[in-house]
Design a protein around this motif. Sequence first.
Motif: not given
Length: 57
Positions: A14-24, A36-46
Amino acid sequence: MNLTIVPILSIIVWYFAIKDLSKSEHKQNIRRVIILTAAGTLLTSVLTVSLFQHLFL
């Protein structure tokens, strides 16, 4: 996968996903954001399923 590793991996993903989303918009890699969003969602679901299993046992 060991459940002590999952929260750490989730935070990192989630850190890297947010970092990438904060770029222009021109510097964002949309494929990376989706992965990254799909992986974060899967890990959070687990984590969520594991939490509810421990609560109801």
